[in-house]
Design a protein around this motif. Structure first.
Motif, short mmCIF file in Angstrom:
data_model
loop_
_atom_site.label_atom_id
_atom_site.label_comp_id
_atom_site.label_asym_id
_atom_site.label_seq_id
_atom_site.Cartn_x
_atom_site.Cartn_y
_atom_site.Cartn_z
N ALA A 358 -32.00 17.35 -38.21
CA ALA A 358 -30.90 16.61 -38.84
C ALA A 358 -29.55 17.18 -38.43
CB ALA A 358 -31.06 16.65 -40.36
N ALA A 359 -29.46 18.50 -38.34
CA ALA A 359 -28.21 19.14 -37.93
C ALA A 359 -27.82 18.72 -36.52
CB ALA A 359 -28.34 20.66 -38.03
N LYS A 360 -28.81 18.65 -35.64
CA LYS A 360 -28.54 18.23 -34.27
C LYS A 360 -28.05 16.77 -34.23
CE LYS A 360 -30.68 17.35 -29.80
NZ LYS A 360 -31.96 17.24 -29.04
N SER A 361 -28.69 15.91 -34.98
CA SER A 361 -28.34 14.49 -34.94
C SER A 361 -26.96 14.20 -35.54
CB SER A 361 -29.40 13.67 -35.69
OG SER A 361 -29.41 13.98 -37.07
N LYS A 362 -26.54 15.02 -36.50
CA LYS A 362 -25.24 14.81 -37.13
C LYS A 362 -24.09 15.26 -36.26
CE LYS A 362 -26.85 15.11 -41.93
NZ LYS A 362 -26.76 15.86 -43.21
N GLY A 363 -24.35 16.29 -35.42
CA GLY A 363 -23.28 16.81 -34.58
C GLY A 363 -22.24 17.56 -35.39
N GLY A 364 -21.22 18.06 -34.72
CA GLY A 364 -20.16 18.77 -35.43
C GLY A 364 -20.61 20.13 -35.92
N ASP A 365 -19.91 20.65 -36.90
CA ASP A 365 -20.19 21.98 -37.43
C ASP A 365 -21.29 21.89 -38.48
OD1 ASP A 365 -20.22 24.56 -38.24
OD2 ASP A 365 -18.20 24.60 -39.06
N GLN A 366 -22.52 22.19 -38.08
CA GLN A 366 -23.67 22.12 -38.99
C GLN A 366 -24.30 23.49 -39.21
OE1 GLN A 366 -24.58 19.38 -40.67
NE2 GLN A 366 -22.89 18.26 -39.72
N GLU A 367 -23.51 24.55 -38.96
CA GLU A 367 -24.03 25.91 -39.09
C GLU A 367 -24.67 26.19 -40.46
OE1 GLU A 367 -22.00 25.65 -36.66
OE2 GLU A 367 -22.33 27.28 -35.24
N PRO A 368 -24.06 25.79 -41.57
CA PRO A 368 -24.69 26.09 -42.87
C PRO A 368 -26.09 25.53 -43.00
CG PRO A 368 -22.41 25.44 -43.18
CD PRO A 368 -22.73 25.18 -41.74
N LEU A 369 -26.30 24.31 -42.51
CA LEU A 369 -27.63 23.69 -42.59
C LEU A 369 -28.63 24.42 -41.72
CD1 LEU A 369 -29.31 21.36 -43.75
CD2 LEU A 369 -28.57 19.96 -41.80
N VAL A 370 -28.20 24.80 -40.51
CA VAL A 370 -29.10 25.52 -39.59
C VAL A 370 -29.45 26.90 -40.15
CG1 VAL A 370 -29.32 26.51 -37.29
CG2 VAL A 370 -28.24 24.27 -37.58
N PHE A 371 -28.44 27.62 -40.64
CA PHE A 371 -28.70 28.95 -41.21
C PHE A 371 -29.66 28.84 -42.40
CE2 PHE A 371 -25.50 30.50 -38.49
CZ PHE A 371 -25.49 31.89 -38.55
N ALA A 372 -29.45 27.85 -43.26
CA ALA A 372 -30.32 27.68 -44.42
C ALA A 372 -31.76 27.43 -43.98
CB ALA A 372 -29.83 26.52 -45.28
N ALA A 373 -31.93 26.62 -42.93
CA ALA A 373 -33.28 26.32 -42.44
C ALA A 373 -33.98 27.57 -41.93
CB ALA A 373 -33.21 25.26 -41.34
N TYR A 374 -33.28 28.37 -41.11
CA TYR A 374 -33.91 29.56 -40.53
C TYR A 374 -34.15 30.64 -41.58
CZ TYR A 374 -33.52 27.77 -35.78
OH TYR A 374 -33.67 27.02 -34.63
N TYR A 375 -33.25 30.77 -42.55
CA TYR A 375 -33.49 31.74 -43.61
C TYR A 375 -34.71 31.34 -44.44
CZ TYR A 375 -29.00 34.11 -42.84
OH TYR A 375 -27.97 34.84 -42.30
#
Length: 502
Positions: A358-375
């Motif tokens: 979802a973060a990839k598809s939205k584009g832009g600054d999605q760091e919080p979503l990616v960090f939450a997923a990996y944590y």
């Protein structure tokens, strides 16, 4: 019994006599301190390759393409080669000598990495380092299963796994400290100092093992255990009898005999638990392939400093430590219901993969979503302690070396798949999104939930046929604990107990 009473009963000492409680306290101290420190050093050495990579090694050695992934694969190949031989070696060489010797070998190889001048040099070193480090994980689970009863094992396996995760977590902090204090000292860059210090940390732990590790109940000569305590230890887990061919004369248990080979090839738990760990091992791919660090290194929206690249990913093993201890304790408290973790990991793998996609598809600054997923994905580490405890529980009715072979084959099977799985789905040059790997994780998570269901069906079928053959459910554990407590009480009262083979 209400939930609060169940929790209270669980955390009270489960041993029936003061003598048994004293024994468990002793083996907790001497076994867990060495095994946990050993695994800490093991994972410190492993994880710091990526820490070095993002801290200047990539540029200094001119890495290109997926060479980092190739190095990890070569390490895995060495790890595979050593799995079964190292566990069967414990049948002939005392763990007190075997484990520390292998630690000294991998400490030397770790320090040798500080002198490399190309990625190919690291590939050669890491292959042999994989062989040396293969002794730690499955060998420790074999030893823990030899000393601890079914209602004690999960917690200890959880602490052991958590120590490895602590090594991964502290590796990042150590690299940050080295980068600020030792970088370019004596003409060495910070990442080279990292490997030297890692190796030096390992040496005193190995010396401690040579001096005080107690082997197994059937072979222990530890000076801090009396003859009475050794007999009590053997009576608590009687399947350990016959574990050592050379020291007990139990020739029928030799892993080099045709009888043993035939028994192993017709052992359903061998295939069932190997398949379980093959699937579960790949659900750890986000963490074991350090995807968060690689995502940050190739971030599409911002640039991270070296301290950030080392420090931020430490949240992943921190989550792993908490979840490992939580689920290990919970499944012990529930009477060995290790299957709970299979469903949790299935859910985690599907949701966290979807978050990254979802973060990839939205584009832009999605760091919080990616960090939450990996944590969140770090919680899948809980399967290590619980699934190997599950296998140990299932094999308590079998001879010790067959149990050792099962846990060795579990880890070997997983690493055979992981040797190519990481290249196909999580290669370093797939950063930052690892799209192929996200879809692979979803499929693997669904497969884990399915296979967990198969194993639940099998264990319940076994319990109906022979309620005392398997110790993985509440009512069976009660019976097993009662038998253990009665035997232990006999020893405590001064009666001679001769352990019998199950």
């Amino acid at each position: 019994m209400g939930f609060s009473e169940t929790v209270g009963a669980y955390f009270r000492p489960s041993q029936s006599s003061k003598e048994e409680r004293k024994l468990v306290q002793k083996i907790d101290f001497f076994i867990l301190t060495f095994c946990c420190l050993s695994y800490f050093c093991n994972y410190l050495d492993r994880s710091n390759l990526t820490n070095a990579y993002v801290s200047g090694m990539k540029e200094d050695l001119s890495f290109h393409g997926n060479q980092l992934t190739q190095i990890n694969t070569i390490f895995t190949c060495g790890y595979i080669v050593g799995q079964i031989p190292s566990n069967l070696a414990l049948h002939y060489v005392a763990p007190r000598f075997f484990f520390p010797s292998m630690m000294l070998v991998w400490a030397a190889l770790t320090m040798a990495t500080a002198g490399v001048h190309s990625p190919t040099h690291i590939m050669a070193i890491r292959f042999f380092q994989g062989i040396a480090e293969s002794t730690t994980f499955v060998g420790t689970h074999y030893v823990l299963g030899s000393w601890y009863t079914e209602n004690e094992l999960g917690k200890r396996a959880g602490l052991f796994t958590a120590s490895g995760l602590a090594g991964t977590m502290f590796g990042g902090f150590i690299q940050t400290g080295i980068q600020s204090s030792l970088h370019l000292k004596a003409g060495l860059t910070g990442w080279r100092w990292l490997f030297i210090i890692d190796g030096l940390i390992t040496v005193p732990v190995a010396i401690y093992g040579f001096l005080l590790f107690p082997n197994t109940p059937a072979t222990t000569t530890a000076p801090y255990l009396s003859e009475r305590e050794r007999a009590l230890a053997r009576s608590r887990v009687p399947t350990e009898v016959g574990a050592s061919h050379n020291q007990t004369g139990a020739n029928e248990a030799s892993p080099l005999s045709l009888r043993f080979l035939k028994r192993a090839l017709t052992c359903f738990p061998l295939y069932a638990f190997v398949m379980l760990w093959i699937i579960a091992g790949e659900t750890e791919s986000f963490s074991t392939n350090t995807l968060l660090a690689l995502y940050m290194k190739s971030s599409p929206t911002r640039s991270y400093t070296v301290p950030q690249l080392n420090d931020y990913p430490t949240g992943v093993p921190a989550v792993g430590i908490v979840s490992t201890l939580f689920f290990a304790t919970l499944t012990d408290m529930l009477g060995g219901c290790r299957w709970i973790v299979g469903y949790w990991i299935g859910l985690t793998g599907i949701v966290t993969s979807a978050m990254v996609l979802a973060a990839k598809s939205k584009g832009g600054d999605q760091e919080p979503l990616v960090f939450a997923a990996y944590y969140w994905a770090g919680s899948v580490y809980a399967c290590q302690a619980t699934f190997f405890a599950w296998a140990n529980d299932a094999m308590r009715g079998e001879e010790a070396m067959l149990r050792g072979l099962v846990v060795a084959c579990m880890n070997m099977g997983s690493n055979i798949i992981n040797a190519w799985w990481a290249i196909v789905f999580y290669s370093a040059d797939f950063a930052p999104w690892f799209t192929r790997g996200m879809w692979a994780m979803i499929g693997t998570s669904i497969a884990l939930a399915f296979w967990t269901t198969v194993l639940i069906w099998w264990t319940r079928s076994m319990q109906k046929k022979d309620p005392l053959a398997f110790v993985g459910s509440d009512d069976v554990v009660v019976e097993g604990q009662r038998a253990d407590r009665e035997t232990s009480s006999d020893v405590a009262d001064g009666e001679e107990v001769t352990p019998t083979k199950a």
